[in-house]
Motif scaffolding. Sequence first.
Motif, short mmCIF file in Angstrom:
data_model
loop_
_atom_site.label_atom_id
_atom_site.label_comp_id
_atom_site.label_asym_id
_atom_site.label_seq_id
_atom_site.Cartn_x
_atom_site.Cartn_y
_atom_site.Cartn_z
N ASP A 36 0.83 -1.20 0.00
CA ASP A 36 0.00 0.00 0.00
C ASP A 36 0.87 1.26 0.00
O ASP A 36 1.78 1.40 0.81
CB ASP A 36 -0.91 0.02 1.24
N THR A 89 1.51 1.13 -7.26
CA THR A 89 0.22 1.68 -7.68
C THR A 89 -0.09 1.20 -9.10
O THR A 89 0.51 1.68 -10.07
CB THR A 89 0.27 3.22 -7.66
N GLU A 136 -2.30 1.87 -11.13
CA GLU A 136 -2.69 2.95 -12.05
C GLU A 136 -1.48 3.62 -12.70
O GLU A 136 -1.62 4.31 -13.73
CB GLU A 136 -3.53 3.99 -11.32
N HIS A 137 -0.29 3.43 -12.12
CA HIS A 137 0.92 4.02 -12.69
C HIS A 137 1.53 3.14 -13.79
O HIS A 137 2.35 3.62 -14.58
CB HIS A 137 1.98 4.23 -11.61
N ASP A 176 2.07 8.89 -0.75
CA ASP A 176 2.09 8.32 -2.09
C ASP A 176 2.77 9.30 -3.05
O ASP A 176 2.84 10.51 -2.78
CB ASP A 176 0.67 8.04 -2.57
#
Length: 506
Positions: free
Chosen positions: A161, A165, A167-168, A291
């Motif tokens: 976590d 990521t 989405e990257h 993040d």
Amino acid sequence: MPLPDSTPVLVGVGQVSERPGEPGYRGRSPVELAADAAREALDDAAVSPAEIDTIAAVRQFENSLPFSQAPLGRSDNFPRSVAGRIGAAPYRAVLEVGGGQGPQHLVNEFAATIAAGDARVVLLTGAEAISTIERLAASDNPPDFTEHAPGSLEDRGFGLDGIITPEHFPYGLTDTPAYYALFENARRARLGLSRSAYAAAMGELFAPFTRVAARHPHAAAPVERSAAELVTVTAANRPIADPYTRYLVARDKVNQGAALLMMSLAAARRLGVPKQKWVFVAGHADLRERDLLDRADLSASPAAVAATRHALDLAGIDMAGLATLDLYSCFPAPVFAVTDAFGLSPADPRGLTVTGGLPFFGGAGNNYSMHAIATTAERVRAEPGSYGFVGANGGMMSKYSTGVYTTRPVTWRPDDSVKLQAELDARPAPGVAPSPDGPAIIETYTVKHSRGGDRKGIVIGRLAADGRRFLAHGDDLLDLLTEGEPIGARVTARTDDDGNHVSASS
């Protein structure tokens, strides 16, 4: 005043390694390397494995991601496999989350556990055999490293976590060099340096590391190199992700294991461990960054700085009071994060590493810092009363754990990491634009280079209208990203079915 019987003390250290083609090479598995390192740690303290009540292990790369592969198989209970090899039967077995902070975090955690009276003798261990596994997997008769070890296991999971990521991924952020290159180029922009000047600075930072690695008996690449050699592109030193060449990147194809034996002061006395073996943890901290897109400054690591400062404060010393340092060095950026904050020079006569660092000593997966701690313990033993510092970085400059070590007897002191973390989390952060549209400027960037010569541009930008940050493909600007000065350049951001893109402003 006499120290409490529950005071934690590090009493044994062990390190092992092997390189293919060299005398004595056996092609050991990660379990075997970790077990051999554990035996050395036990022998160092002259303690029987039967005394171990807790074993905690660092996670291997082949078990650090949901999609990781173990080409030759692996243990389903790594710490108990190691325990079985050495004849130990601990009541508790722990497998830590992934990340290079792991070894130092385990020291901090189990020192506190011992101080609380919840453990007496704790073995920490870890190993990687990535070089051996790659070599043997390609052989005609590969071995099977699969094994089942019965018994309980506290498996803490991957701990991804805020680090990985998904989405990257479409933007090319699928590996650590690309992430760290973004931090590196942001720092170059903050300092106002040209590409060539910054490359020279990275070479000057790491050249002394190669000299330390050349003298360390367990270094994977014990070769001294000049600053210019480290940053000059050659067939052997190809570009990886701008501004990194191969020699500036952690070397993960190693076969290395390390172990630490910790216990209460009462146990050390009962077992007759000589006082000259005792090493105390005088200061410590564990912090983490936000993040990627939520960080206020991509050129720095306030978590690393705060964790370093807090560990020194607990120890009652400042940076000048250290005899040795080991700053985590998977890439230059994490080292610079600390040197910038504390005014340390690459030419510091103490050195910034005790091993040679991850590109040269070897980046033994998540376990590198256990080697740094073991070597630091040996160094402070050799200079009684001195202090050594270890800074351990994990993820994408995401987590930072610190420790200050000394033979000077010191009472265990709890840290204030929870309070410090709350302060870090309360700092202002830029907003994020998931689907940017309109004028923008480039905040940082990198270009990934494949072995075949393909290039992939990655950009982090800010919208001109409100300063919100976004991640984008930079393939429309490869010439600018590769040869020009992209940072601060005005661009146009847009979003389509393939994600976010930036192109030259019309």
